[in-house]
Design an enzyme around this catalytic site. Sequence first.
Site, mmCIF file in Angstrom:
data_model
loop_
_atom_site.group_PDB
_atom_site.id
_atom_site.type_symbol
_atom_site.label_atom_id
_atom_site.label_comp_id
_atom_site.label_asym_id
_atom_site.label_seq_id
_atom_site.Cartn_x
_atom_site.Cartn_y
_atom_site.Cartn_z
ATOM 1 N N HIS A 24 0.861 -1.182 0.000
ATOM 2 C CA HIS A 24 0.000 0.000 0.000
ATOM 3 C C HIS A 24 0.891 1.223 0.000
ATOM 4 O O HIS A 24 2.012 1.163 0.474
ATOM 5 C CB HIS A 24 -0.897 -0.015 1.232
ATOM 6 N N SER A 62 -8.214 1.395 -5.177
ATOM 7 C CA SER A 62 -8.369 1.157 -3.743
ATOM 8 C C SER A 62 -8.066 -0.305 -3.412
ATOM 9 O O SER A 62 -8.123 -1.183 -4.278
ATOM 10 C CB SER A 62 -9.794 1.485 -3.292
ATOM 11 N N ASP A 63 -7.746 -0.571 -2.170
ATOM 12 C CA ASP A 63 -7.701 -1.943 -1.685
ATOM 13 C C ASP A 63 -9.143 -2.451 -1.627
ATOM 14 O O ASP A 63 -10.108 -1.680 -1.763
ATOM 15 C CB ASP A 63 -7.031 -1.982 -0.315
ATOM 16 N N TRP A 64 -9.299 -3.741 -1.384
ATOM 17 C CA TRP A 64 -10.641 -4.323 -1.352
ATOM 18 C C TRP A 64 -11.474 -3.682 -0.245
ATOM 19 O O TRP A 64 -11.076 -3.673 0.935
ATOM 20 C CB TRP A 64 -10.557 -5.835 -1.155
#
Length: 616
Positions: free
Chosen positions: A63, A104-106
């Site tokens: 990230h 985005s991340d999940w």
Amino acid sequence: MGYEFKRKGVHVALGPLVGPLGRVATGGRNWEGASNDPYLTGVLAAETIRGIQDAGVMASLKHMIGNEQELYRFPTKDTLNRTVDKLLNGLLKTELGFKGFVVSDWDAQHTGTAAALAGLDMAMPDGQAFWGANFTEAYLNGSVPISRLDDMATRIIASWYKLGQDKPSFPSIGIGMPYNLSEPHRIVDARDLASRSTIYQGAIEGHVLVKNHKNVLPLKHPKVLAVFGYDAKAPPQYMPNRNNLRTNPFLLGYEASFNQLPLALSQTQIDWPSQLQIAINGTYSVGSGSGANSGPYISAPLDALQRRAMKDDTVVYWDLAMEPGLSGFYEAADVCLVFINAFASEGMDRPGLHDDYSDGIIQTVAATCNNTMVVIHNAGVRLVDQWIEHPNVTALIFAHLPGQDSGNSLVDLLYGDAVFSSKLPYTVLKNESDYGDMLYHSHAIAPYSYYPQSDFTEGVYIDYRAFDAKDVTPRYEFGFGLSYTTFEYSNLRIVKSEGAYAGAYPVGKIGDGGQVDLWDILATVTATIKNTGSMKGSEVAQLYIGIPGGPMKQLRGFDKVWINPRKKVKVSFDITRRDLSQWDTTVQKWYLHPGPYTLYVGASSRNLPLDGTLYI
């Protein structure tokens, strides 16, 4: 590595190419990052990206910045507030000239208009909750300008073209996997036999030898070998869960901790039980969480040792259920190997950096066996000072997370069929208290009892840069690692580049990574390394630079060279303007300070026999 998703024909590999920088020593996802040093992390991430994208698959770095602890990670009444300068539009897309899209991340999108204006281009697994019809309304009423919508679409489509995914020769979209594996489905074997050697070599390179008293390694056909510790055997279960892929321990690296660890982890629990320091049910070969994967097999250390024992006619004893305080017939063993691990996972930060149970096993064995060797499969820093100076502890290996070839690679290293040549990408201190404020995650304390606050006030002073500044003596410093031979450094030369622009600020246009003249070479450093031992080996030569007004030294180059016994090799490092620059918060550019820069070359951050001065 992580997930792969396909949307409208776009193939993207989502993986922890750049994880946390180890700002918090007990961070649960530190294992996902390459190092605690940003320079080393950047170099390794760039090579990984090239490898993925050369195959036509988009690489997604996760990230970006600030994901340094798991506690309070998800939005609740006590969500962590991380105070860091604005990143996506200012740093990533403007200063660094990033032309790709931000995803985005999940389930990590938590605003609609604000997320779009801040620079988010794609929401996963979908954006219906905050975008969808709401987003249509947002750009129709002017909350989000049409130029921002065009920019989002352009970045996504341009990435598709850049990787050649529009070409007829590009492979068709994969069929994916069913949510329930017990349902009928077509099985695709995506393994490539050509990658086997790379996977094996990666396991070899992940082992770092930090103690080898009187050259007890490599092993020389021991007659009797004894094996201890819960980490030596294969996990009792290695089977996909047929009902739910997303909570599947087989996919998430929980095999060695299954039945010990709840899969539904809470990101708001402050004090985890101390038993979660380790994965008690078998050898720990991969970290745990969404960045984990599972190979076609696990070569457990005990299994690999027994295969070698058959070849060498060695007797192998083992006691993997031993409790501290019990004794065995250790006196008969030429070598005692103790296997422990240090567990870490997405969803929780580690309770500490050592555990008394594992340390007790080592102390018990070492009390009787005068040739006790310790192997730690560690997902992050692991302290060793409870036993490292015991006279019977003769060797220590940080084996890290070797993957499917764990046992195979370790045995080859123990017996000298392969050689240790890697260095620590972090610092191991002597006590947990030595880490100071960076030991544990930020907590919810007054006046932020409901809004936990994490201020990144340490700046660049993380890991060895902080320990140098505070004069903290490490047990094993950043960049440290032993070999089966010895090396000698000499002949440092520093040559400035003729005609290179050395003004205070860069003047070039923005390209990939920033202004293009940040990468101009201002000087070249060379040195000579000699293998002074009797065995072949590789050495990782390291260049550090002391920048005026900054840390005492920062890594700015490394080169791994193979050297035969009694032979010499020359190493060379190019120094760019960016290597010498500091960020000017007023001008908002990289500033090249005039004056002397001290340059160091050596074997680790605290073993730097060569030094010289570069004048700008």
